[in-house]
Design a protein around this motif. Structure first.
Motif, mmCIF file in Angstrom:
data_model
loop_
_atom_site.group_PDB
_atom_site.id
_atom_site.type_symbol
_atom_site.label_atom_id
_atom_site.label_comp_id
_atom_site.label_asym_id
_atom_site.label_seq_id
_atom_site.Cartn_x
_atom_site.Cartn_y
_atom_site.Cartn_z
ATOM 1 N N GLU A 70 0.848 -1.185 0.000
ATOM 2 C CA GLU A 70 0.000 0.000 0.000
ATOM 3 C C GLU A 70 0.888 1.240 0.000
ATOM 4 O OE1 GLU A 70 -3.768 1.724 2.527
ATOM 5 O OE2 GLU A 70 -2.758 -0.080 3.161
ATOM 6 N N CYS B 92 1.709 13.089 6.651
ATOM 7 C CA CYS B 92 0.826 14.053 7.299
ATOM 8 C C CYS B 92 1.406 15.447 7.077
ATOM 9 C CB CYS B 92 0.694 13.758 8.788
ATOM 10 S SG CYS B 92 -0.289 14.985 9.687
ATOM 11 N N LEU C 23 2.142 7.342 6.969
ATOM 12 C CA LEU C 23 1.167 6.317 7.283
ATOM 13 C C LEU C 23 0.543 5.790 5.998
ATOM 14 C CD1 LEU C 23 -2.108 7.917 8.585
ATOM 15 C CD2 LEU C 23 -0.215 9.306 7.856
ATOM 16 N N SER D 130 -2.004 5.008 3.082
ATOM 17 C CA SER D 130 -3.026 5.901 2.527
ATOM 18 C C SER D 130 -4.433 5.512 2.965
ATOM 19 C CB SER D 130 -2.933 5.928 1.007
ATOM 20 O OG SER D 130 -3.132 4.642 0.481
ATOM 21 N N SER D 131 -4.654 4.228 3.266
ATOM 22 C CA SER D 131 -5.989 3.810 3.700
ATOM 23 C C SER D 131 -6.311 4.304 5.102
ATOM 24 C CB SER D 131 -6.102 2.294 3.652
ATOM 25 O OG SER D 131 -5.205 1.704 4.578
ATOM 26 N N GLU D 132 -5.298 4.627 5.907
ATOM 27 C CA GLU D 132 -5.529 5.109 7.264
ATOM 28 C C GLU D 132 -5.501 6.631 7.355
ATOM 29 O OE1 GLU D 132 -2.894 3.233 10.028
ATOM 30 O OE2 GLU D 132 -3.213 1.262 9.153
ATOM 31 N N ALA D 133 -5.096 7.299 6.305
ATOM 32 C CA ALA D 133 -4.958 8.757 6.328
ATOM 33 C C ALA D 133 -6.302 9.433 6.097
ATOM 34 C CB ALA D 133 -3.966 9.205 5.264
ATOM 35 N N HIS E 8 -2.909 15.039 2.943
ATOM 36 C CA HIS E 8 -3.195 13.912 3.827
ATOM 37 C C HIS E 8 -2.807 14.273 5.256
ATOM 38 C CE1 HIS E 8 -2.724 12.076 -0.162
ATOM 39 N NE2 HIS E 8 -3.670 11.271 0.243
ATOM 40 N N CYS F 194 -2.808 12.635 9.547
ATOM 41 C CA CYS F 194 -2.866 11.424 10.354
ATOM 42 C C CYS F 194 -4.094 11.400 11.262
ATOM 43 C CB CYS F 194 -1.581 11.248 11.174
ATOM 44 S SG CYS F 194 -1.296 12.567 12.362
ATOM 45 N N CYS F 195 -4.666 12.561 11.571
ATOM 46 C CA CYS F 195 -5.856 12.611 12.413
ATOM 47 C C CYS F 195 -6.649 13.888 12.088
ATOM 48 C CB CYS F 195 -5.485 12.579 13.895
ATOM 49 S SG CYS F 195 -4.458 13.946 14.428
#
Length: 87
Positions: free
Chosen positions: A43, A48, A55, A57-60, A67, A69-70
């Motif tokens: 992936e 960020c 991180l 890309s699916s979690e960003a 993009h 991180c939170c």
């Protein structure tokens, strides 16, 4: 004696069919994982914009082409800096 051979053949046939179904199922699961991760099996990683953390890309969290991180970092990045001239 022939009944014992027939039972053995049926057992071997059932075992073989179960083994083939299990192999088919594993191949199907692996194909789904590869499709989710991309063609190369990995992936892509993104950075960020606020803190620089890398991180998957699916979690960003994506905001336009950027993009994060939170959601706190997204909000902090998009909020203009305060001008503290009152001090």
């Amino acid at each position: 004696m022939s009944l014992l051979i027939i039972r053995l053949l049926v057992f071997v046939l059932v075992f073989w069919a179960g083994w083939r179904l299990w192999q088919y199922w594993q191949g199907f699961q692996n194909q789904r994982v590869e499709e989710q991760q991309g063609k190369d099996g990995h992936e892509s990683m993104v950075k960020c914009e606020e803190c620089g953390l890398h991180l998957p890309s699916s979690e960003a969290i994506q905001s336009g082409k950027l993009h994060f991180c939170c959601s706190e970092h997204r909000d902090a990045y998009n909020t203009p800096p305060r001008d503290d001239k009152d001090n």
